[in-house]
Write a protein that holds these residues in place. Sequence first.
Motif, PDB file in Angstrom:
ATOM      1  N   ALA A  19       0.805  -1.214   0.000  1.00 15.51           N
ATOM      2  CA  ALA A  19       0.000   0.000   0.000  1.00 15.51           C
ATOM      3  C   ALA A  19       0.842   1.269   0.000  1.00 15.51           C
ATOM      4  O   ALA A  19       0.456   2.279  -0.571  1.00 15.51           O
ATOM      5  N   LYS A  20       2.021   1.238   0.647  1.00 20.57           N
ATOM      6  CA  LYS A  20       2.825   2.446   0.817  1.00 20.57           C
ATOM      7  C   LYS A  20       4.291   2.125   0.521  1.00 20.57           C
ATOM      8  O   LYS A  20       5.161   2.285   1.361  1.00 20.57           O
ATOM      9  N   ARG A  21       4.514   1.666  -0.689  1.00 16.97           N
ATOM     10  CA  ARG A  21       5.820   1.122  -1.031  1.00 16.97           C
ATOM     11  C   ARG A  21       6.947   2.139  -0.879  1.00 16.97           C
ATOM     12  O   ARG A  21       8.020   1.811  -0.386  1.00 16.97           O
ATOM     13  N   SER A  22       6.729   3.378  -1.278  1.00 17.16           N
ATOM     14  CA  SER A  22       7.810   4.369  -1.209  1.00 17.16           C
ATOM     15  C   SER A  22       8.226   4.631   0.227  1.00 17.16           C
ATOM     16  O   SER A  22       9.420   4.780   0.513  1.00 17.16           O
ATOM     17  N   GLN A  23       7.262   4.686   1.138  1.00 12.41           N
ATOM     18  CA  GLN A  23       7.586   4.916   2.548  1.00 12.41           C
ATOM     19  C   GLN A  23       8.354   3.732   3.121  1.00 12.41           C
ATOM     20  O   GLN A  23       9.324   3.911   3.868  1.00 12.41           O
ATOM     21  N   VAL A  24       7.955   2.530   2.747  1.00 14.15           N
ATOM     22  CA  VAL A  24       8.645   1.335   3.219  1.00 14.15           C
ATOM     23  C   VAL A  24      10.069   1.302   2.679  1.00 14.15           C
ATOM     24  O   VAL A  24      11.013   0.982   3.397  1.00 14.15           O
ATOM     25  N   PHE A  25      10.245   1.647   1.407  1.00 10.40           N
ATOM     26  CA  PHE A  25      11.584   1.679   0.819  1.00 10.40           C
ATOM     27  C   PHE A  25      12.481   2.664   1.564  1.00 10.40           C
ATOM     28  O   PHE A  25      13.674   2.409   1.759  1.00 10.40           O
ATOM     29  N   THR A  26      11.929   3.790   1.982  1.00 12.68           N
ATOM     30  CA  THR A  26      12.713   4.774   2.730  1.00 12.68           C
ATOM     31  C   THR A  26      13.198   4.179   4.042  1.00 12.68           C
ATOM     32  O   THR A  26      14.367   4.350   4.433  1.00 12.68           O
ATOM     33  N   LYS A  27      12.324   3.462   4.729  1.00 12.19           N
ATOM     34  CA  LYS A  27      12.701   2.845   6.006  1.00 12.19           C
ATOM     35  C   LYS A  27      13.738   1.743   5.795  1.00 12.19           C
ATOM     36  O   LYS A  27      14.706   1.629   6.558  1.00 12.19           O
ATOM     37  N   LEU A  28      13.551   0.938   4.769  1.00 10.85           N
ATOM     38  CA  LEU A  28      14.502  -0.128   4.478  1.00 10.85           C
ATOM     39  C   LEU A  28      15.868   0.445   4.124  1.00 10.85           C
ATOM     40  O   LEU A  28      16.905  -0.083   4.541  1.00 10.85           O
ATOM     41  N   ALA A  29      15.867   1.549   3.363  1.00 10.51           N
ATOM     42  CA  ALA A  29      17.134   2.189   2.973  1.00 10.51           C
ATOM     43  C   ALA A  29      17.876   2.715   4.196  1.00 10.51           C
ATOM     44  O   ALA A  29      19.105   2.610   4.284  1.00 10.51           O
ATOM     45  N   LYS A  30      17.151   3.276   5.152  1.00  8.87           N
ATOM     46  CA  LYS A  30      17.775   3.761   6.385  1.00  8.87           C
ATOM     47  C   LYS A  30      18.465   2.617   7.121  1.00  8.87           C
ATOM     48  O   LYS A  30      19.597   2.742   7.590  1.00  8.87           O
ATOM     49  N   ALA A  31      17.769   1.485   7.228  1.00  5.80           N
ATOM     50  CA  ALA A  31      18.332   0.330   7.930  1.00  5.80           C
ATOM     51  C   ALA A  31      19.584  -0.190   7.231  1.00  5.80           C
ATOM     52  O   ALA A  31      20.570  -0.564   7.879  1.00  5.80           O
ATOM     53  N   ILE A  32      19.570  -0.187   5.897  1.00  4.85           N
ATOM     54  CA  ILE A  32      20.741  -0.635   5.134  1.00  4.85           C
ATOM     55  C   ILE A  32      21.907   0.322   5.363  1.00  4.85           C
ATOM     56  O   ILE A  32      23.043  -0.104   5.580  1.00  4.85           O
ATOM     57  N   SER A  33      21.638   1.611   5.314  1.00  5.74           N
ATOM     58  CA  SER A  33      22.701   2.610   5.477  1.00  5.74           C
ATOM     59  C   SER A  33      23.376   2.504   6.833  1.00  5.74           C
ATOM     60  O   SER A  33      24.606   2.565   6.942  1.00  5.74           O
ATOM     61  N   VAL A  34      22.584   2.334   7.879  1.00  6.30           N
ATOM     62  CA  VAL A  34      23.155   2.205   9.223  1.00  6.30           C
ATOM     63  C   VAL A  34      23.991   0.939   9.327  1.00  6.30           C
ATOM     64  O   VAL A  34      25.097   0.938   9.881  1.00  6.30           O
ATOM     65  N   ALA A  35      23.485  -0.163   8.763  1.00  9.06           N
ATOM     66  CA  ALA A  35      24.224  -1.426   8.813  1.00  9.06           C
ATOM     67  C   ALA A  35      25.527  -1.345   8.030  1.00  9.06           C
ATOM     68  O   ALA A  35      26.531  -1.964   8.406  1.00  9.06           O
ATOM     69  N   ALA A  36      25.539  -0.577   6.951  1.00 12.19           N
ATOM     70  CA  ALA A  36      26.720  -0.490   6.079  1.00 12.19           C
ATOM     71  C   ALA A  36      27.836   0.347   6.673  1.00 12.19           C
ATOM     72  O   ALA A  36      28.947   0.355   6.135  1.00 12.19           O
ATOM     73  N   ARG A  37      27.580   1.044   7.779  1.00 18.93           N
ATOM     74  CA  ARG A  37      28.630   1.872   8.366  1.00 18.93           C
ATOM     75  C   ARG A  37      29.795   1.032   8.870  1.00 18.93           C
ATOM     76  O   ARG A  37      30.948   1.463   8.860  1.00 18.93           O
ATOM     77  N   THR A  38      29.512  -0.186   9.332  1.00 20.54           N
ATOM     78  CA  THR A  38      30.572  -1.075   9.822  1.00 20.54           C
ATOM     79  C   THR A  38      31.391  -1.644   8.670  1.00 20.54           C
ATOM     80  O   THR A  38      32.623  -1.674   8.708  1.00 20.54           O
TER      81      THR A  38
END
Length: 236
Positions: A19-38
């Motif tokens: 229903a709200k794919r763009s909002q979900v993608f934004t949240k998923l991208a945030k999680a990926i970015s934080v994980a990629a810092r290591t």
Amino acid sequence: MSGHSKWSTIKRQKGVADAKRSQVFTKLAKAISVAARTSADPSMNFKLRLAIDRARSFSMPKDNIDRAIKKGAGDDGGAKMEEITYEGYGPSGVAFLIETVTDNRNRTGSNIRHILEKHGGRLAESGSVSWLFEQKGIFQIPFNNNLDELELALIEAGADDIKNEDGNFFVTCSPHSFDSIKNYLTKQNITATYSNVEPTAKTSATVAEEAAHKLDDLRAVLDEDDDVTEFYDNGE
């Protein structure tokens, strides 16, 4: 979450994605970015690998995933993001773990406090709720023709529990067995529609009908919040 509420949550997540794919993608991208810092290498970074797999389960485009990794690795500009988990209670004392990624911890903390209090809950001190949860590997797998064979193979691969519901196997395992089960599924060309290592409630809290509506309202508002990447509760 344990039992029925866990599987209901998976369905909710997938429904929100549709229903709200763009909002979900934004949240998923945030999680990926934080994980990629290591580390930006998924083969060396289990947390990043999980975040990418989860994004793929929601059909997030590869370009979006790559941009999120670059941002986390420092190859892209932008505000520094940090990961904060809040603990609290909802209606009828249902326990909540709320995972956020934010560039402003004061704003996010205030928002989470306000959301909980508005829906009959409250923010709790660190450690007061987390002990009610334990890390578990979770898989949602569509049924195939060899159900008995698949169930036995999953147990051999390390599954602790397997439930049959709505045309799917819902599998839980220890975090140590997660890769073993994932590798088995890959070799069998079986695609899990959901997979993650996440906090799972040790016991469920039964909620009366009136409070259940308030609980669903709280879950919906948390889903809407841009800083909330995921939340877990023990409401049944």
